[in-house]
Write a protein that holds these residues in place. Structure first.
Motif, PDB file in Angstrom:
ATOM      1  N   VAL A   1       0.848  -1.195   0.000  1.00 47.07           N
ATOM      2  CA  VAL A   1       0.000   0.000   0.000  1.00 47.07           C
ATOM      3  C   VAL A   1       0.887   1.250   0.000  1.00 47.07           C
ATOM      4  O   VAL A   1       1.770   1.400   0.844  1.00 47.07           O
ATOM      5  N   SER A   2       0.639   2.120  -0.928  1.00 51.17           N
ATOM      6  CA  SER A   2       1.402   3.363  -1.075  1.00 51.17           C
ATOM      7  C   SER A   2       1.183   4.283   0.125  1.00 51.17           C
ATOM      8  O   SER A   2       0.109   4.294   0.741  1.00 51.17           O
ATOM      9  N   ASP A   3       2.186   5.083   0.420  1.00 47.90           N
ATOM     10  CA  ASP A   3       2.062   6.078   1.491  1.00 47.90           C
ATOM     11  C   ASP A   3       1.009   7.132   1.178  1.00 47.90           C
ATOM     12  O   ASP A   3       0.551   7.835   2.076  1.00 47.90           O
ATOM     13  N   GLU A   4       0.635   7.232  -0.076  1.00 48.77           N
ATOM     14  CA  GLU A   4      -0.374   8.213  -0.477  1.00 48.77           C
ATOM     15  C   GLU A   4      -1.797   7.749  -0.179  1.00 48.77           C
ATOM     16  O   GLU A   4      -2.733   8.546  -0.213  1.00 48.77           O
ATOM     17  N   VAL A   5      -1.976   6.468   0.113  1.00 45.11           N
ATOM     18  CA  VAL A   5      -3.305   5.925   0.410  1.00 45.11           C
ATOM     19  C   VAL A   5      -3.716   6.374   1.813  1.00 45.11           C
ATOM     20  O   VAL A   5      -2.956   6.222   2.774  1.00 45.11           O
ATOM     21  N   THR A   6      -4.921   6.908   1.920  1.00 49.22           N
ATOM     22  CA  THR A   6      -5.393   7.396   3.220  1.00 49.22           C
ATOM     23  C   THR A   6      -6.433   6.489   3.868  1.00 49.22           C
ATOM     24  O   THR A   6      -6.685   6.604   5.061  1.00 49.22           O
ATOM     25  N   LEU A   7      -7.038   5.585   3.092  1.00 47.46           N
ATOM     26  CA  LEU A   7      -8.040   4.672   3.630  1.00 47.46           C
ATOM     27  C   LEU A   7      -7.824   3.280   3.062  1.00 47.46           C
ATOM     28  O   LEU A   7      -7.721   3.120   1.843  1.00 47.46           O
ATOM     29  N   VAL A   8      -7.766   2.290   3.949  1.00 51.07           N
ATOM     30  CA  VAL A   8      -7.673   0.893   3.543  1.00 51.07           C
ATOM     31  C   VAL A   8      -8.887   0.169   4.105  1.00 51.07           C
ATOM     32  O   VAL A   8      -9.143   0.207   5.313  1.00 51.07           O
ATOM     33  N   ILE A   9      -9.638  -0.459   3.233  1.00 49.71           N
ATOM     34  CA  ILE A   9     -10.793  -1.261   3.632  1.00 49.71           C
ATOM     35  C   ILE A   9     -10.330  -2.713   3.633  1.00 49.71           C
ATOM     36  O   ILE A   9      -9.760  -3.181   2.653  1.00 49.71           O
ATOM     37  N   VAL A  10     -10.551  -3.418   4.734  1.00 50.52           N
ATOM     38  CA  VAL A  10     -10.133  -4.817   4.822  1.00 50.52           C
ATOM     39  C   VAL A  10     -11.319  -5.696   5.185  1.00 50.52           C
ATOM     40  O   VAL A  10     -12.245  -5.266   5.868  1.00 50.52           O
ATOM     41  N   THR A  11     -11.273  -6.929   4.713  1.00 49.73           N
ATOM     42  CA  THR A  11     -12.286  -7.900   5.100  1.00 49.73           C
ATOM     43  C   THR A  11     -12.005  -8.343   6.536  1.00 49.73           C
ATOM     44  O   THR A  11     -10.883  -8.175   7.029  1.00 49.73           O
ATOM     45  N   PRO A  12     -12.980  -8.927   7.216  1.00 48.77           N
ATOM     46  CA  PRO A  12     -12.728  -9.424   8.568  1.00 48.77           C
ATOM     47  C   PRO A  12     -11.588 -10.442   8.615  1.00 48.77           C
ATOM     48  O   PRO A  12     -10.778 -10.423   9.550  1.00 48.77           O
ATOM     49  N   ALA A  13     -11.498 -11.309   7.610  1.00 47.10           N
ATOM     50  CA  ALA A  13     -10.422 -12.310   7.582  1.00 47.10           C
ATOM     51  C   ALA A  13      -9.062 -11.628   7.441  1.00 47.10           C
ATOM     52  O   ALA A  13      -8.088 -12.024   8.081  1.00 47.10           O
ATOM     53  N   ALA A  14      -8.979 -10.601   6.615  1.00 45.40           N
ATOM     54  CA  ALA A  14      -7.721  -9.863   6.463  1.00 45.40           C
ATOM     55  C   ALA A  14      -7.374  -9.128   7.755  1.00 45.40           C
ATOM     56  O   ALA A  14      -6.208  -9.066   8.147  1.00 45.40           O
ATOM     57  N   ALA A  15      -8.375  -8.588   8.422  1.00 41.88           N
ATOM     58  CA  ALA A  15      -8.140  -7.871   9.681  1.00 41.88           C
ATOM     59  C   ALA A  15      -7.526  -8.788  10.743  1.00 41.88           C
ATOM     60  O   ALA A  15      -6.700  -8.343  11.546  1.00 41.88           O
TER      61      ALA A  15
ATOM     62  N   GLN B   1      -2.824  -5.105  15.667  1.00 40.20           N
ATOM     63  CA  GLN B   1      -3.661  -4.037  16.211  1.00 40.20           C
ATOM     64  C   GLN B   1      -3.069  -2.670  15.890  1.00 40.20           C
ATOM     65  O   GLN B   1      -3.793  -1.711  15.656  1.00 40.20           O
ATOM     66  N   THR B   2      -1.750  -2.574  15.851  1.00 38.25           N
ATOM     67  CA  THR B   2      -1.096  -1.312  15.500  1.00 38.25           C
ATOM     68  C   THR B   2      -1.474  -0.896  14.095  1.00 38.25           C
ATOM     69  O   THR B   2      -1.781   0.275  13.839  1.00 38.25           O
ATOM     70  N   GLN B   3      -1.467  -1.841  13.167  1.00 35.29           N
ATOM     71  CA  GLN B   3      -1.843  -1.525  11.791  1.00 35.29           C
ATOM     72  C   GLN B   3      -3.309  -1.141  11.695  1.00 35.29           C
ATOM     73  O   GLN B   3      -3.673  -0.206  10.972  1.00 35.29           O
ATOM     74  N   LEU B   4      -4.152  -1.822  12.420  1.00 34.34           N
ATOM     75  CA  LEU B   4      -5.594  -1.568  12.347  1.00 34.34           C
ATOM     76  C   LEU B   4      -6.009  -0.275  13.030  1.00 34.34           C
ATOM     77  O   LEU B   4      -6.985   0.352  12.647  1.00 34.34           O
ATOM     78  N   GLN B   5      -5.275   0.125  14.065  1.00 29.46           N
ATOM     79  CA  GLN B   5      -5.697   1.283  14.845  1.00 29.46           C
ATOM     80  C   GLN B   5      -4.897   2.542  14.560  1.00 29.46           C
ATOM     81  O   GLN B   5      -5.110   3.560  15.194  1.00 29.46           O
ATOM     82  N   GLY B   6      -4.002   2.472  13.601  1.00 25.30           N
ATOM     83  CA  GLY B   6      -3.237   3.662  13.246  1.00 25.30           C
ATOM     84  C   GLY B   6      -4.134   4.718  12.628  1.00 25.30           C
ATOM     85  O   GLY B   6      -5.288   4.471  12.281  1.00 25.30           O
ATOM     86  N   THR B   7      -3.588   5.892  12.474  1.00 24.71           N
ATOM     87  CA  THR B   7      -4.366   6.985  11.890  1.00 24.71           C
ATOM     88  C   THR B   7      -4.005   7.223  10.430  1.00 24.71           C
ATOM     89  O   THR B   7      -4.714   7.925   9.727  1.00 24.71           O
ATOM     90  N   ARG B   8      -2.916   6.654   9.988  1.00 22.75           N
ATOM     91  CA  ARG B   8      -2.515   6.806   8.583  1.00 22.75           C
ATOM     92  C   ARG B   8      -1.891   5.525   8.114  1.00 22.75           C
ATOM     93  O   ARG B   8      -0.821   5.181   8.584  1.00 22.75           O
ATOM     94  N   PRO B   9      -2.460   4.780   7.267  1.00 23.22           N
ATOM     95  CA  PRO B   9      -3.790   5.034   6.723  1.00 23.22           C
ATOM     96  C   PRO B   9      -4.875   4.652   7.725  1.00 23.22           C
ATOM     97  O   PRO B   9      -4.667   3.812   8.594  1.00 23.22           O
ATOM     98  N   LEU B  10      -6.015   5.261   7.555  1.00 25.05           N
ATOM     99  CA  LEU B  10      -7.185   4.882   8.321  1.00 25.05           C
ATOM    100  C   LEU B  10      -7.635   3.515   7.815  1.00 25.05           C
ATOM    101  O   LEU B  10      -7.623   3.275   6.606  1.00 25.05           O
ATOM    102  N   VAL B  11      -8.007   2.619   8.710  1.00 25.05           N
ATOM    103  CA  VAL B  11      -8.431   1.277   8.310  1.00 25.05           C
ATOM    104  C   VAL B  11      -9.885   1.067   8.710  1.00 25.05           C
ATOM    105  O   VAL B  11     -10.276   1.334   9.852  1.00 25.05           O
ATOM    106  N   ALA B  12     -10.681   0.583   7.767  1.00 23.89           N
ATOM    107  CA  ALA B  12     -12.075   0.229   8.021  1.00 23.89           C
ATOM    108  C   ALA B  12     -12.244  -1.253   7.745  1.00 23.89           C
ATOM    109  O   ALA B  12     -11.829  -1.741   6.695  1.00 23.89           O
ATOM    110  N   VAL B  13     -12.812  -1.965   8.720  1.00 23.48           N
ATOM    111  CA  VAL B  13     -13.060  -3.399   8.557  1.00 23.48           C
ATOM    112  C   VAL B  13     -14.499  -3.575   8.083  1.00 23.48           C
ATOM    113  O   VAL B  13     -15.443  -3.061   8.698  1.00 23.48           O
TER     114      VAL B  13
END
Length: 70
Positions: free
Chosen positions: A36-50, A55-67
């Motif tokens: 994922v490029s540093d320019e990406v601001t939102l990453v949508i992940v499936t529950p299995a990918a999550a 937790q650090t990757q999921l709860q960071g602020t850049r990129p924002l992650v939505a499960v």
């Protein structure tokens, strides 16, 4: 914006202009995350990918992650 997960769950998002990174197994999820490029601001992940990401990757602020809901 990109989505990471199984093709069946993320393919349709491409119709809305979301970049899709198909990842069918844990190692593919890790590779997709690292690509994922540093320019990406939102990453949508499936529950299995999550489950693969830390937790650090999921709860960071850049990129924002939505499960996705199950």
């Amino acid at each position: 914006m990109v989505a990471i997960g199984a093709q069946a769950r993320v393919a349709g998002l491409s119709l809305a202009g979301v970049g899709v990174l198909v990842a069918e197994d844990p190692e593919a999820v890790r590779r997709a995350w690292q690509s994922v490029s540093d320019e990406v601001t939102l990453v949508i992940v499936t529950p299995a990918a999550a489950e693969v990401l830390s937790q650090t990757q999921l709860q960071g602020t850049r990129p924002l992650v939505a499960v996705m809901p199950e």
